[in-house]
Motif scaffolding. Structure first.
Motif, PDB file in Angstrom:
ATOM      1  N   ALA A 188      40.718  33.880  34.703  1.00  0.00           N
ATOM      2  CA  ALA A 188      41.807  32.935  34.903  1.00  0.00           C
ATOM      3  C   ALA A 188      43.103  33.495  35.396  1.00  0.00           C
ATOM      4  O   ALA A 188      43.634  33.101  36.257  1.00  0.00           O
ATOM      5  CB  ALA A 188      42.192  32.137  33.583  1.00  0.00           C
ATOM      6  N   ARG A 191      42.176  33.940  39.195  1.00  0.00           N
ATOM      7  CA  ARG A 191      42.142  32.798  40.287  1.00  0.00           C
ATOM      8  C   ARG A 191      43.674  32.458  40.390  1.00  0.00           C
ATOM      9  O   ARG A 191      43.993  32.064  41.375  1.00  0.00           O
ATOM     10  CB  ARG A 191      41.321  31.612  39.344  1.00  0.00           C
ATOM     11  CG  ARG A 191      40.072  31.678  39.518  1.00  0.00           C
ATOM     12  CD  ARG A 191      39.458  30.382  39.184  1.00  0.00           C
ATOM     13  NE  ARG A 191      40.029  29.711  37.828  1.00  0.00           N
ATOM     14  CZ  ARG A 191      39.077  30.114  36.683  1.00  0.00           C
ATOM     15  NH1 ARG A 191      38.200  30.955  36.583  1.00  0.00           N
ATOM     16  NH2 ARG A 191      39.566  29.608  35.544  1.00  0.00           N
ATOM     17  N   GLN A 192      44.697  32.759  39.320  1.00  0.00           N
ATOM     18  CA  GLN A 192      45.854  32.289  39.579  1.00  0.00           C
ATOM     19  C   GLN A 192      46.559  33.356  40.529  1.00  0.00           C
ATOM     20  O   GLN A 192      47.282  32.602  41.395  1.00  0.00           O
ATOM     21  CB  GLN A 192      46.444  32.484  38.172  1.00  0.00           C
ATOM     22  CG  GLN A 192      47.953  31.560  37.797  1.00  0.00           C
ATOM     23  CD  GLN A 192      48.418  32.013  36.598  1.00  0.00           C
ATOM     24  OE1 GLN A 192      47.753  31.942  35.509  1.00  0.00           O
ATOM     25  NE2 GLN A 192      49.739  32.281  36.346  1.00  0.00           N
ATOM     26  N   GLU A 197      37.661  34.606  41.718  1.00  0.00           N
ATOM     27  CA  GLU A 197      37.319  35.624  40.613  1.00  0.00           C
ATOM     28  C   GLU A 197      36.556  36.748  41.211  1.00  0.00           C
ATOM     29  O   GLU A 197      35.856  36.730  42.324  1.00  0.00           O
ATOM     30  CB  GLU A 197      36.529  34.937  39.603  1.00  0.00           C
ATOM     31  CG  GLU A 197      37.098  33.629  38.894  1.00  0.00           C
ATOM     32  CD  GLU A 197      36.076  33.003  38.014  1.00  0.00           C
ATOM     33  OE1 GLU A 197      35.062  33.654  37.601  1.00  0.00           O
ATOM     34  OE2 GLU A 197      36.367  31.820  37.718  1.00  0.00           O
TER      35      GLU A 197
END
Length: 277
Positions: A188, A191-192, A197
């Protein structure tokens, strides 16, 4: 021709990341570069096994050798060299030294970025411990592919290593997000910051470099019901959770799952893990 890369902003697509990282120069541990130069001076006395043992302690040098051997093999009717030693046998010692001249080092490339060098060395130490655990699990299970499982655990997080090398500012952003929120999953946070990923980047790079199919498959966590993948996955997990000691909240679950994989009691599994360490 490989080139230096220093990204400060994320790239727009997974393919753009693959192209950038595939073309970029890959530096190695300073001790690997130094040992290779000592071996080069006495090249006639060097054999594939001794050279392979040296290279197999350095994830990024391992990656370079495996990628080059896969490129050599293409178009020839021969099996994939699935270990560093097999890759060196395919290449030959003299052609190896001719292809791999004095190596760029991580210390030199990140000389201006102490924080990134520290972050990278943590990932590399974790990889080295994970490879020892994975080899131990594979040997306990009498797996004939134990050497490949060792390589897969060593290479499991190579995309994260390359991120520290080629985009240290972005790697630090991911680390800061996770430090601020201990429950934030790595994928996560990636991705941010990156829009992708790292596991996907890693698989895409392995396919781009035509790395051996078995190595690529065992490194892919999506095949988690495969016992060989499980060996690598659990080795990486326990190495990550115990990087700063054995009191991490994730360790009991790791112990339970490893005991199940090895068909042992949890007490015996813990004893075995300390022996592998």
């Amino acid at each position: 021709m490989s080139q230096r890369l220093r990204l400060t902003t994320p790239l727009p697509t997974l393919d753009a990341w693959v192209q950038a990282f595939a073309r970029a120069e890959i530096p190695v541990l300073a001790e690997t570069a130094e040992a290779l130069e000592l071996m080069r001076a006495t090249e006639d006395d060097v054999d594939a096994h001794g050279l392979g043992e040296l290279i197999a302690t350095d994830p990024l040098m391992t990656l370079k050798v495996m990628a080059h051997a896969s490129e050599l093999r293409r178009g020839r009717l021969m099996a994939d060299p699935e270990t560093v030693t097999a890759a060196l046998v395919l290449m030959g010692i003299t052609p190896f030294f001719r292809t791999f001249g004095p190596q760029p080092t991580l210390d030199a490339v990140l000389a201006d970025h102490d924080e990134a060098l520290l972050g990278l060395s943590r990932v590399m130490q974790r990889a080295e411990r994970a490879s020892r655990y994975a080899l131990g699990f594979a040997a306990h299970r009498a797996d004939p592919d134990a050497a490949v499982i060792h390589s897969a655990a060593l290479l499991h997080d190579f995309a994260e290593m390359l991120l520290w090398v080629h985009a240290p500012a972005l790697a630090l952003q991911i680390a800061a997000l996770q430090d601020a929120d201990r429950h934030l999953r790595s994928a996560a946070a990636q991705r941010q910051v990156l829009g992708i990923e790292l596991a996907d980047l890693e698989q895409a790079l392995m396919k781009h470099w035509h790395l051996p199919e078995l190595l690529t498959r065992i490194t892919n966590d999506k095949h988690e019901h495969d016992p060989q993948v499980r060996c690598v996955q659990l080795a990486v997990r326990v190495a990550r959770h115990t990087a700063r000691g054995w009191d991490d909240a994730g360790v009991p679950d790791d112990l339970h799952d490893i005991a199940e994989l090895l068909n042992l009691s949890e007490a015996h599994t813990l004893k075995l893990l300390h022996e592998f360490d």
